[in-house]
Write a protein that holds these residues in place. Structure first.
Motif, PDB file in Angstrom:
ATOM      1  N   GLU A 193      -2.455   6.232   6.182  1.00 44.10           N
ATOM      2  CA  GLU A 193      -3.402   5.154   6.475  1.00 44.10           C
ATOM      3  C   GLU A 193      -4.489   5.634   7.445  1.00 44.10           C
ATOM      4  O   GLU A 193      -5.662   5.286   7.301  1.00 44.10           O
ATOM      5  N   LYS A 203      -8.612   5.590   6.861  1.00 44.53           N
ATOM      6  CA  LYS A 203      -9.554   4.968   7.787  1.00 44.53           C
ATOM      7  C   LYS A 203     -10.618   5.971   8.238  1.00 44.53           C
ATOM      8  O   LYS A 203     -11.805   5.648   8.323  1.00 44.53           O
ATOM      9  N   SER A 208     -12.986   6.668   5.360  1.00 37.32           N
ATOM     10  CA  SER A 208     -13.889   5.531   5.152  1.00 37.32           C
ATOM     11  C   SER A 208     -15.084   5.595   6.093  1.00 37.32           C
ATOM     12  O   SER A 208     -16.216   5.285   5.703  1.00 37.32           O
ATOM     13  N   GLU A 209     -14.833   6.004   7.341  1.00 39.71           N
ATOM     14  CA  GLU A 209     -15.918   6.134   8.309  1.00 39.71           C
ATOM     15  C   GLU A 209     -16.823   7.316   7.947  1.00 39.71           C
ATOM     16  O   GLU A 209     -18.048   7.219   8.021  1.00 39.71           O
ATOM     17  N   GLN A 224     -18.141   1.261   5.180  1.00 39.85           N
ATOM     18  CA  GLN A 224     -18.344  -0.012   5.864  1.00 39.85           C
ATOM     19  C   GLN A 224     -19.790  -0.478   5.801  1.00 39.85           C
ATOM     20  O   GLN A 224     -20.114  -1.585   6.231  1.00 39.85           O
ATOM     21  N   PHE A 253      -6.295  -0.592  -0.399  1.00 42.22           N
ATOM     22  CA  PHE A 253      -6.925  -0.379   0.907  1.00 42.22           C
ATOM     23  C   PHE A 253      -8.408  -0.719   0.842  1.00 42.22           C
ATOM     24  O   PHE A 253      -8.918  -1.460   1.686  1.00 42.22           O
ATOM     25  N   TRP A 254      -9.131  -0.176  -0.166  1.00 45.21           N
ATOM     26  CA  TRP A 254     -10.572  -0.463  -0.264  1.00 45.21           C
ATOM     27  C   TRP A 254     -10.803  -1.958  -0.466  1.00 45.21           C
ATOM     28  O   TRP A 254     -11.738  -2.526   0.100  1.00 45.21           O
ATOM     29  N   GLN A 295      -8.831  -4.532   0.439  1.00 45.12           N
ATOM     30  CA  GLN A 295      -8.490  -5.321   1.619  1.00 45.12           C
ATOM     31  C   GLN A 295      -9.434  -5.068   2.790  1.00 45.12           C
ATOM     32  O   GLN A 295      -9.866  -6.010   3.466  1.00 45.12           O
ATOM     33  N   GLU A 296      -9.733  -3.802   3.044  1.00 46.95           N
ATOM     34  CA  GLU A 296     -10.501  -3.451   4.234  1.00 46.95           C
ATOM     35  C   GLU A 296     -12.003  -3.658   4.060  1.00 46.95           C
ATOM     36  O   GLU A 296     -12.702  -3.922   5.046  1.00 46.95           O
ATOM     37  N   PHE A 297     -12.508  -3.548   2.824  1.00 43.92           N
ATOM     38  CA  PHE A 297     -13.956  -3.606   2.602  1.00 43.92           C
ATOM     39  C   PHE A 297     -14.359  -4.673   1.594  1.00 43.92           C
ATOM     40  O   PHE A 297     -15.519  -4.729   1.198  1.00 43.92           O
ATOM     41  N   ASP A 298     -13.399  -5.477   1.163  1.00 42.57           N
ATOM     42  CA  ASP A 298     -13.681  -6.561   0.221  1.00 42.57           C
ATOM     43  C   ASP A 298     -14.349  -6.025  -1.042  1.00 42.57           C
ATOM     44  O   ASP A 298     -15.190  -6.689  -1.658  1.00 42.57           O
ATOM     45  N   ARG A 357       0.854  -1.181   0.000  1.00 40.95           N
ATOM     46  CA  ARG A 357       0.000   0.000   0.000  1.00 40.95           C
ATOM     47  C   ARG A 357       0.893   1.236   0.000  1.00 40.95           C
ATOM     48  O   ARG A 357       1.352   1.683   1.051  1.00 40.95           O
TER      49      ARG A 357
END
Length: 290
Positions: free
Chosen positions: A67, A71, A74-75, A80, A100-101, A103-106, A38
């Motif tokens: 990072e 995060k 994203s919130e 999410q 990032f999107w 990995q973190e949110f599939d 990343r």
């Protein structure tokens, strides 16, 4: 016979300049913000301005701050929630946010770049991260992304200031599904004295909030949310200034490098001052398609 308008010619030339700029920066970005997978090239949230002892520790702090910003964003954008499974990452750099999107949110992410050499780098980093099936790099201009109603969200991390907003929002109106979101993190102009130096250094077209809102509304979007993060990002630029000083002391650059370093230092200081005195604003924004 088809004729090309002056505005189209100007936009094409601007895209070529931006592509050349980021091609030239690639090695330096990986060296400073790598090794990946990343790799980010955008402002972060440095909540404490304490001086760190070495350039390596400062670089690590900056990567962590990038990072942290993703995060937080994203919130703010409620990624999410599960409603944003197909994402268009516009001006994705070396793919750090796209990975990032994924990995973190599939999420499945189309990572758009105008720098040809970045395609293989994005693909390589996605393989290293184990998300090569969900991150698809595409080479094209932001206003020429192919497809119709195929994305739930379009995200622009400090890239929207690089291209004309009206044609971009018009293209997004066709690309996004109903209730789709346009999520922006970028720098916005409040006072004109910051415009020329900002645009010159970043090869950008920095805009005002009013300009963005007007372009979005013309394309049928509604401004749903906005948050000012200027003070948190001003500390990021204070940290990059300390890093530049430390790197100069560590590497002892030759005379031919000093002018470039001086210009970089002056621009980073301009960013810090602008965000503190209100000449520039760093914002998170959400636009929604009906």
């Amino acid at each position: 016979m088809e004729f090309t308008s002056q505005s189209e010619v100007a936009a094409s030339r601007a895209s070529i300049r931006v592509a050349a700029l980021y091609e030239s920066k690639t090695s330096a970005i990986i060296e400073r913000d790598g090794p990946g997978p990343r790799v980010h090239y955008h402002t972060g949230f440095v909540d404490e301005s304490k001086e760190l002892p070495t350039p390596a520790s400062m670089r690590a702090q900056l990567v962590e701050s990038q990072e942290r910003m993703l995060k937080y964003a994203s919130e703010f954008w409620t990624l999410q929630s599960g409603e944003f499974r197909n994402i268009l990452d516009v001006g994705c750099g070396l793919g750090g946010s796209a990975i990032f999107w994924a990995q973190e949110f599939d999420a499945s992410v189309t990572a758009v770049t105008i720098a040809p050499s970045h395609l293989e780098l994005i693909a390589r980093f996605a393989r290293q991260a184990g998300v090569e099936s969900r991150v698809v790099p595409v080479l094209c201009d932001a206003s020429a992304v192919p497809g119709e109603r195929c994305y739930d969200a379009a995200i622009a991390i400090e890239s929207s200031s690089l291209f004309p907003r009206r044609p971009w929002f018009q293209r997004l109106a066709g690309l996004l599904r109903s209730k789709g979101g346009v999520f922006i993190f970028d720098c916005f102009l409040e006072r004109r004295e910051y415009e020329e130096p900002f645009n010159h250094h970043w090869c950008a077209q920095v805009g005002t909030v009013e300009e963005y809102v007007g372009a979005a509304q013309e394309a049928g979007f509604t401004l749903a949310a906005i948050e000012d993060t200027s003070l948190r990002t001003a500390t990021f630029w204070k940290t990059t200034l300390a890093l530049i000083r430390a790197e100069v002391q560590e590497t002892r650059p030759v005379a031919s490098q000093l002018q470039t370093i001086k210009e970089s230092f002056e621009t980073h200081d301009l960013m810090r001052r602008g965000l503190l005195d209100g000449g520039l604003r760093q914002l998170l924004m959400t636009f929604v398609k009906p």
